[in-house]
Design an enzyme around this catalytic site. Structure first.
Site, PDB file in Angstrom:
ATOM      1  N   ASP A 134      38.835  68.907  -2.709  1.00 25.66           N
ATOM      2  CA  ASP A 134      39.652  69.272  -3.852  1.00 25.66           C
ATOM      3  C   ASP A 134      41.003  68.616  -3.700  1.00 25.66           C
ATOM      4  O   ASP A 134      41.382  68.240  -2.613  1.00 25.66           O
ATOM      5  CB  ASP A 134      39.927  70.778  -3.800  1.00 25.66           C
ATOM      6  CG  ASP A 134      38.959  71.548  -4.627  1.00 25.66           C
ATOM      7  OD1 ASP A 134      38.252  70.925  -5.397  1.00 25.66           O
ATOM      8  OD2 ASP A 134      38.931  72.780  -4.475  1.00 25.66           O
TER       9      ASP A 134
ATOM     10  N   ASP B  96      37.148  75.951  -4.528  1.00 19.97           N
ATOM     11  CA  ASP B  96      37.817  77.245  -4.570  1.00 19.97           C
ATOM     12  C   ASP B  96      37.358  78.107  -5.744  1.00 19.97           C
ATOM     13  O   ASP B  96      37.309  79.302  -5.655  1.00 19.97           O
ATOM     14  CB  ASP B  96      39.348  77.067  -4.610  1.00 19.97           C
ATOM     15  CG  ASP B  96      39.774  76.025  -5.630  1.00 19.97           C
ATOM     16  OD1 ASP B  96      38.941  75.653  -6.476  1.00 19.97           O
ATOM     17  OD2 ASP B  96      40.933  75.586  -5.598  1.00 19.97           O
TER      18      ASP B  96
ATOM     19  N   ASP C   7      32.600  76.419  -8.647  1.00 24.11           N
ATOM     20  CA  ASP C   7      32.329  75.462  -7.577  1.00 24.11           C
ATOM     21  C   ASP C   7      31.116  75.909  -6.760  1.00 24.11           C
ATOM     22  O   ASP C   7      30.598  75.148  -5.942  1.00 24.11           O
ATOM     23  CB  ASP C   7      33.531  75.348  -6.634  1.00 24.11           C
ATOM     24  CG  ASP C   7      34.663  74.550  -7.254  1.00 24.11           C
ATOM     25  OD1 ASP C   7      34.365  73.736  -8.140  1.00 24.11           O
ATOM     26  OD2 ASP C   7      35.811  74.736  -6.846  1.00 24.11           O
TER      27      ASP C   7
HETATM   28  N1  LIG Z   1      46.313  78.561 -15.316  1.00 22.56           N
HETATM   29  C1  LIG Z   1      46.254  77.460 -16.033  1.00 22.56           C
HETATM   30  N2  LIG Z   1      46.558  77.514 -17.340  1.00 22.56           N
HETATM   31  C2  LIG Z   1      46.490  76.413 -18.091  1.00 22.56           C
HETATM   32  N3  LIG Z   1      46.131  75.223 -17.638  1.00 22.56           N
HETATM   33  C3  LIG Z   1      45.822  75.098 -16.364  1.00 22.56           C
HETATM   34  C4  LIG Z   1      45.864  76.203 -15.498  1.00 22.56           C
HETATM   35  N4  LIG Z   1      45.507  75.786 -14.262  1.00 22.56           N
HETATM   36  C5  LIG Z   1      45.246  74.495 -14.382  1.00 22.56           C
HETATM   37  N5  LIG Z   1      45.444  74.041 -15.624  1.00 22.56           N
HETATM   38  C6  LIG Z   1      45.217  72.706 -16.153  1.00 22.56           C
HETATM   39  O1  LIG Z   1      43.829  72.402 -16.003  1.00 22.56           O
HETATM   40  C7  LIG Z   1      43.640  71.234 -15.267  1.00 22.56           C
HETATM   41  C8  LIG Z   1      42.381  71.314 -14.397  1.00 22.56           C
HETATM   42  O2  LIG Z   1      42.344  72.474 -13.614  1.00 22.56           O
HETATM   43  P1  LIG Z   1      41.126  72.753 -12.651  1.00 22.56           P
HETATM   44  O3  LIG Z   1      41.170  74.176 -12.240  1.00 22.56           O
HETATM   45  O4  LIG Z   1      39.874  72.207 -13.226  1.00 22.56           O
HETATM   46  O5  LIG Z   1      41.481  71.844 -11.424  1.00 22.56           O
HETATM   47  P2  LIG Z   1      42.221  72.323 -10.146  1.00 22.56           P
HETATM   48  O6  LIG Z   1      41.407  73.357  -9.484  1.00 22.56           O
HETATM   49  O7  LIG Z   1      43.593  72.692 -10.536  1.00 22.56           O
HETATM   50  O8  LIG Z   1      42.264  71.005  -9.286  1.00 22.56           O
HETATM   51  P3  LIG Z   1      41.363  70.742  -7.993  1.00 22.56           P
HETATM   52  O9  LIG Z   1      39.968  70.631  -8.523  1.00 22.56           O
HETATM   53  O10 LIG Z   1      41.905  69.502  -7.451  1.00 22.56           O
HETATM   54  O11 LIG Z   1      41.574  71.938  -7.128  1.00 22.56           O
HETATM   55  C9  LIG Z   1      44.914  71.046 -14.482  1.00 22.56           C
HETATM   56  O12 LIG Z   1      45.183  69.704 -14.301  1.00 22.56           O
HETATM   57  C10 LIG Z   1      45.959  71.672 -15.364  1.00 22.56           C
HETATM   58  O13 LIG Z   1      46.466  70.722 -16.269  1.00 22.56           O
HETATM   59 CA   LIG Z   2      39.215  73.366  -8.435  1.00 21.74          CA
END
Ligand SMILES: Nc1ncnc2c1ncn2[C@@H]1O[C@H](COP(=O)(O)OP(=O)(O)OP(=O)(O)O)[C@@H](O)[C@H]1O
Ligand SMILES: [Ca+2]
Length: 892
Positions: free
Chosen positions: A299, A607, A611
């Protein structure tokens, strides 16, 4: 398996019977004073073996128990006195209010207070995988169930044994007797060695019996030990029992009961140490599999980055706000809509302590950053939240990458707020609020302007989130509860309120960890939900991409592009992908599958709740201890307690060390096995007597099995382990290098000791002694030299492929202690309790000879290491040769 265990006991039982028989016969023939030694020493040796094994088994099981308890100790947030604090699941009390989010485990029994589209997976309680919706009509929550969707808060009404789950857990005990692949392979090796030992023992038994009863076994005066009709029956039985004892002892030596012990020892030791390195092992086999991992899909957020987010850039009102928290640049109408969206469309909260002080912000790091920004802009969280009421919530998820909420305002207006990945939300916007607070259409130029700002922010590794809203007719909102839960919030024609760039710095040390992986032949890949540009920038920063030239398709790919390839194409390009951006959890799963098809041993970190499939599919699933949801943790094999990528790499190191330690032990033990067997067989067949008797062999057995396992299994990992390629899926347990080392040592020991056996009397100048004494001195010397050889070879075993066998020896206290104890015991045996082992005292010259014989094994091993060996495993050579000769007729 059971047979095997029973069989192990059987050998010991036979030995006990032999001990008793030999005790009785000994006392009968030699009198009570002299005759008890033989039998008693065998009995003592057997008891010693049993006790030592039992003690170490017991200690191991205790350790696993501790780790299991650690595994269940979940930390979570509770609300006490309006403030969110973190407590252990064991410290929850009745009356606590607990926030529930998607992926959480319900930690206690309770009732729902507030909730939005809360759905609970009760399969762990009821056994049927049915998702149950919870609301005011059905508010009861049972501990142990998972939150499948939505969010809410619950009031705890029952904890511990007083919950449904507690009752269930009390009635079933957890099964921990699972076998790891390494253990399965080891069982194969063990069975093989056991069968060889058994055959050899049978052979020795037959030869010795035949020789004895045909009168070929001579006393020292040259008279045969057995004359048909003349020898008394009891003497004959005594002779036969002695022979039987030797045969059984050979079996005991051959049975590698230390192998399983060595495995549990290394695993337990490594697990304990891994805890210190912030990795909690949930499934034992993951330890060793991790050692052979060839690629890690990590991640980004929180693993490679610190997960400490702050907003450093903001665009609102059609322009850049600089600095991002300058209130004055926002028109009041825009400001109040923004506050409304941020305060209501969130899973976090702001707590302002009474009597002042800094507000405490809780929630996910992204939420915290946004709430923090709004607080700086002057948001009063509680006040804003009380101004409107929530009609319906669409919680944020990684699939849609946005989350929304529908609000009812006092004047019956409905506002729908959205917040999510910037370019995705921007795509649904048709209007924006300009600097003078007017809603104006989003024209081509403005779209380009916003897109450009997003790209710029992403290129400087910022995470972009857009916030937008729209109004809606109250009449169109479903009135009925049931319909409301199914309601899809409208998500088009939005009015853009703001786009923010969130900085999440790279973790210090990640660059080094990535480099370490590169050296170790493990490829690190980044799979993230974030924007590909942001991902690329971070990947360059932490060394996953080595240069900007590398950062092109397909090395950097968008999840959507990858998803649209065919299965075969995905397998084709998977190898090249270093960074995957805007990926959904399902893309992650597809990626893992493709990599596995290419023969990779894949480790995956994750996480989120969704996933779970990827974590499950991976050879090793690693979940995040801090950010990870309970569901992700439960699908994982290892929990990384500090969410840090560097800890993932440490796990690789430990995994390799587990594998290497087992190999060291096998090499050591096989050497002893092979040497002892050959010496006894050759001697038995040629002279009818064995130089190493039962008690001596039992002592050797203890050294090589239990003590050897203790000494070699707890070697700490070295950097050397991370400078060679991973073993991958199919490397044999006993490598060519091990065979080489083993055969050299065994050949050396066998030849020296056999020379001593046959020529020893003249070589040692024992001709003028009585034959009886000369024989005893010779056999004692053989025994002594043999044991010393093993002790010295134990050092060799530490480093199968390095010249310096003493490197880091001071760090392994247990090794030093065990070797020391073995040496002291050997001196005691020879010098003081020779009666029991049928040995005699040796003078300093004879000690010196033994020591010299033993010490030669060091230079010998060093020379041996200079002999190159082919990489192809030995058994493959044979199969190939066989194939060739088998195929040759048809070739012609
Ligand atoms: N709580 C939230 N509210 C609104 N938008 C969000 C929130 N958290 C993340 N995002 C947006 O959604 C996108 C993707 O989030 P996602 O959870 O899929 O990835 P991540 O878990 O943050 O990243 P990684 O997979 O590297 O851990 C982020 O780039 C962000 O722009
Ligand atoms: Ca993630």
């Amino acid at each position: 398996m059971f047979l095997w265990e029973a069989w192990q006991d059987l050998t010991l039982i036979i030995l006990m019977i032999a001990a008793v028989a030999s005790l009785v016969l000994g006392i009968k023939t030699e009198g009570i004073k002299e005759g008890w030694y033989d039998g008693a020493s065998i009995a003592f040796a057997v008891i010693l073996v049993i006790v030592v094994t039992a003690i170490s088994d017991y200690k191991q099981s205790l350790q696993f128990q501790n780790l299991n308890e650690e595994k269940r100790n979940i930390h979570l947030e509770v609300i006490r006195g309006g403030r969110r604090i973190e407590v252990s699941i064991y410290d929850i009390v009745v009356g606590d209010v607990i926030p529930l989010n998607i992926g959480d485990q319900v930690p206690a029994d309770g009732i729902l207070i507030t909730g939005h589209s809360l759905a609970i997976d009760e399969s762990s309680m009821t056994g049927e995988s049915k998702i149950v919706h919870k609301n005011s009509r059905e508010p009861f929550l049972m501990s142990g169930c998972k939150v499948a969707d939505g969010s809410g808060t619950m009031l705890v009404t029952g904890v511990g044994i007083n919950t449904e789950w507690g009752l269930l857990m009390a009635s079933i005990s957890e099964d921990t007797g699972e076998e790891t692949p390494l253990q399965v392979r080891l069982n194969g090796v063990a069975t093989f060695i056991g069968i060889v030992g058994l055959t050899v023992a049978l052979l020795v038994l037959i030869v010795l019996l035949v020789r004895y009863f045909t009168g070929h076994t001579k006393n020292f005066d040259g008279s045969p030990q057995f004359k048909a009709g003349k020898t008394k029956a009891s003497t004959a039985v005594d002779g036969a029992i002695k022979i039987l004892t030797v045969a059984v002892t050979i079996v005991v030596v051959a049975v590698p009961e230390g192998l399983p012990l060595a495995v549990t020892l290394t695993l337990a030791y490594s697990m304990r140490k891994m805890m210190r390195d912030k990795a909690l092992v949930r499934r034992l086999s993951a330890c060793e599999t991790m050692g052979s991992a060839t690629t890690i899909c990590s991640d980004k957020t929180g693993t490679l980055t610190l997960n400490q987010m702050t907003i450093v850039e903001a665009y609102s009102g059609g322009q850049k706000i600089d600095p991002p928290d300058s209130k004055s640049q926002l028109p009041p109408i825009l400001s109040s809509l923004l506050m409304e969206g941020i305060a209501q469309n969130t899973t976090g909260s702001v707590f302002v302590p009474e009597g002042g002080g800094d507000p405490e912000i809780s929630g996910s790091p992204t939420e915290k950053a946004i709430l923090g920004w709004a607080v700086k802009l002057g948001m009063n969280f509680d006040a804003v939240r009380s101004e409107s009421s929530i009609i319906h919530v669409f919680p944020f998820n990684s699939e849609k990458k946005k989350g929304g909420v529908a609000l009812q305002l006092p004047d019956s207006q409905v506002h729908i707020h959205w917040k999510g990945a910037a370019e995705i939300v921007l795509a649904s916007c048709t209007e924006y609020i300009n600097a003078s607070g007017k809603i104006v259409p989003l024209d081509q130029d403005k779209v380009l302007f916003f897109k450009k700002s997003i790209e710029d922010m992403a290129a400087s590794s910022l995470r972009c989130v857009a916030i937008a809203y729209r109004t809606y007719d109250m009449d169109k909102v479903p009135a009925d509860e049931q319909q409301k839960t199914q309601w899809e919030l409208p998500q088009d024609d939005l009015v853009l309120l703001a786009i923010v760039g969130i900085k999440d710095p790279c973790r210090p040390g990640v660059r080094d960890a990535v480099q370490l992986c590169k050296n170790a032949g493990v490829k690190v890949r980044m799979v993230t939900g974030d924007n590909p540009q942001t991902a690329k920038a971070i990947a360059l920063e932490c060394g996953i991409l080595s240069s900007a030239e590398d950062a092109v398709e397909p090395n950097v790919i968008e999840g959507r592009v990858f998803r649209n390839y065919s299965d075969a194409e995905r397998v084709e390009i998977a190898e090249k992908i270093s960074v995957m951006g805007r990926s959904s959890p399902n893309d992650k799963l597809l990626f893992v599958q493709a990599l596995k098809k290419r023969g990779h041993v894949v480790a995956v970190t994750g996480d989120g709740t969704n996933d779970a499939p990827a974590l499950h599919e991976a050879d090793i699933g690693l979940s995040m201890g801090i950010q990870g949801t309970e569901v992700a943790k439960e699908s994982s094999d290892i929990i990384i307690l500090d969410d840090n990528f560097a800890s993932v790499v440490k796990v690789v190191r430990w995994g390799r060390s587990v594998y290497a330690n087992i190999q060291k032990f096998i090499q050591f033990q096989l050497t002893v096995n092979v040497a002892a067997l050959i010496i006894n067989v050759v001697a038995a067949i040629s002279s009818g007597d064995v130089p190493l008797n039962a008690v001596q062999l039992l002592w050797v057995n203890l050294i090589m099995d239990t003590l050897g396992a203790l000494a070699l299994a707890t070697e700490p990992p070295t950097d050397h382990l991370m400078h060679r390629p991973p073993v991958g899926r199919r490397e044999p347990l006993i490598t060519n290098i091990m065979w080489r080392n083993l055969l050299i040592q065994a050949a050396y020991q066998v030849s020296v000791l056999l020379v001593l056996n046959f020529r020893g009397k003249s070589l040692l100048g024992l001709e003028h002694e009585t034959p009886q004494r000369a024989n005893k001195v010779k056999n004692t010397l053989i025994f002594n030299a043999f044991v010393l050889c093993q002790i010295f070879n134990e050092f060799n075993a530490r480093k199968p492929d390095e010249l310096n066998i003493f490197k880091g020896i001071t760090k392994n206290h247990l090794f030093v202690v065990i070797v020391g104890i073995t040496l002291v015991l050997q001196v005691i045996i020879i010098e003081f309790v020779g009666k029991f082992t049928s040995t005699v005292k040796l003078n300093w010259k004879q000690w010196l000879i033994s020591a010299v014989i033993a010490i030669i094994s060091w230079p010998l091993a060093a020379i041996g290491k200079l002999i190159p060996v082919p990489r192809t495993p030995l058994h493959k050579f044979f199969t190939k040769m066989f194939h060739r000769s088998g195929n040759s007729p048809s070739d012609r």
